[in-house]
Design an enzyme around this catalytic site. Structure first.
Site, short mmCIF file in Angstrom:
data_model
loop_
_atom_site.label_atom_id
_atom_site.label_comp_id
_atom_site.label_asym_id
_atom_site.label_seq_id
_atom_site.Cartn_x
_atom_site.Cartn_y
_atom_site.Cartn_z
N THR A 57 73.77 40.95 25.61
CA THR A 57 72.61 41.04 24.72
C THR A 57 72.77 42.21 23.76
O THR A 57 73.42 43.22 24.11
CB THR A 57 71.33 41.23 25.56
N TYR A 110 66.62 46.62 31.68
CA TYR A 110 67.24 45.32 31.37
C TYR A 110 68.57 45.54 30.65
O TYR A 110 69.61 45.03 31.08
CB TYR A 110 66.29 44.48 30.51
#
Ligand SMILES: NC(=O)c1ccc[n+]([C@@H]2O[C@H](COP(=O)([O-])OP(=O)(O)OC[C@H]3O[C@@H](n4cnc5c(N)ncnc54)[C@H](O)[C@@H]3O)[C@@H](O)[C@H]2O)c1
Length: 336
Positions: free
Chosen positions: A124, A148
């Site tokens: 990501t 995250y």
């Protein structure tokens, strides 16, 4: 060290294949005559999004995962399974590291055991943290600012170390904002709770729905709202196929997957109003902590080396596909 040639037979094992991005990748692999087996615990995924053999298995269950790998002898793995909400990761880092890092550690260990060494994994743009330069190049420093992002970076490190030590070929694909749905409107985004901008804005067109909140209208951007790079989920799926071929033929790499074009939150609202012909009800709120003003991909590897060309990069096109899918959710599964 074992730098064996890649196995070319057997299915591609897709973890998280019942989820949003994974289900589109499954479709793309099948459309290219590649056998698929999905491993998913169905925590946020849906069996109805896939028509591939499904092994209901949690990546945290190493024995169960090993059994699946031993039975299917995959030629390669595409790894999507993860928990992926930034805000939730701040409240529950334990759960995030458990699924994202221990899950990936189990997966890579089992791959090593069954001598499957080709991995294409979802990473990501959150691994970059606050960008030091824009648009963000593929080799931008990685300084994530959320649990995250840090958990995804830990998986990148794990994969890089397995590549060096055991000859794994790993494609690390750092997506920007996945959006849209399949062109035939049969599969799309079904996150609950939904945190992504486009589905939330679409929902705010419905009578009686909660207004959409724009978090921050005083950013240093042309209209004061955050700018993001929206990439069509079917384009992402195409990139995974190219990444698989690249890994098998030439070895691993890391790259961004974005269109290189950013749209502000207000532009998303305008696009949804244009496409749907409906009014979006919204309100403005304060900035959220950890939201960089602009995230746009400047990576060239995907285009220059993988040969990836996003075919559905126009924002209205992305919103049209997302809207058609959203309508199937209220019309008994049929595209309007
Ligand atoms: N959606 C985006 O905009 C975006 C952007 C950047 C990166 N990513 C990455 O792409 C991947 C897929 O994201 P998504 O939006 O499709 O998410 P999703 O929640 O729709 O899909 C994740 C899938 O993984 C499964 N899963 C979760 N934990 C599991 C476990 N412990 N064992 C087995 N299966 C498990 C879920 O049931 C689900 O089917 C993630 O790795 C995410 O970090 C997504």
């Amino acid at each position: 060290m074992d730098f064996a040639k890649p196995i070319r037979s057997g299915p591609v094992l897709v973890t998280g294949g019942a989820g949003y991005v994974g289900s589109h990748a499954v479709r793309c692999l099948q459309a290219n005559d590649i056998d698929v087996v999905v491993v998913d615990n169905l925590s946020t995924g849906f069996e109805r999004l896939i028509s591939a053999p499904l092994e209901v298995c949690d990546l945290r269950d190493k024995e169960g995962l090993f059994d699946v790998m031993r039975r299917h002898k995959p030629r390669a793995v595409m790894h999507f399974a993860a928990r992926c909400y930034v805000g939730e990761s701040v409240r529950d880092p334990l759960g995030y590291y458990e699924t994202n890092v221990i899950g990936a550690w189990n997966l890579l260990s089992c791959m090593k055991e069954v001598r499957c060494q080709t991995l294409v994994m979802s990473s990501t743009c959150a691994v970059y943290g606050v960008p030091q330069s824009l648009p963000i190049p593929d080799d931008h420093s990685r300084r994530p600012i959320s649990p995250y992002g840090r958990s995804k970076l830990a998986v990148e490190f794990l994969a890089e170390d397995f590549s060096r030590a055991y000859g794994f070929r790993v494609g690390r694909l750092r997506y920007f904002n996945a959006a849209g749905a399949s062109q035939d409107a049969s599969i799309g985004e079904l996150h609950e709770p939904e945190t992504h901008v486009i589905p939330l804005v679409m929902r705010a067109t419905q009578p009686g729905a909660q207004p959409f909140t724009i978090y921050g209208t005083d950013y240093d951007t042309p209209d004061g709202t955050c700018i993001r790079d929206y990439v069509h989920v079917e384009d992402l799926a195409d990139a995974h196929l190219l990444a698989l071929k690249r890994c098998e033929d030439h070895g691993g790499f890391a790259c961004n997957l974005g269109t290189g074009r950013g749209f502000s939150v207000r532009e998303v609202i305008s696009s949804v109003e244009r496409v749907t012909g409906l009014h979006v009800s919204y309100r403005t709120g304060d900035r959220r902590e950890g939201d960089p003003p602009i995230l746009v991909s400047g990576g060239r590897f995907a285009g220059d080396v993988l040969g990836w060309r996003p075919k559905r990069a126009e924002l209205d096109r992305i919103v049209e596909d997302a809207w058609r899918f959203e309508q199937t959710q209220t019309s008994g599964g049929k595209a309007p």
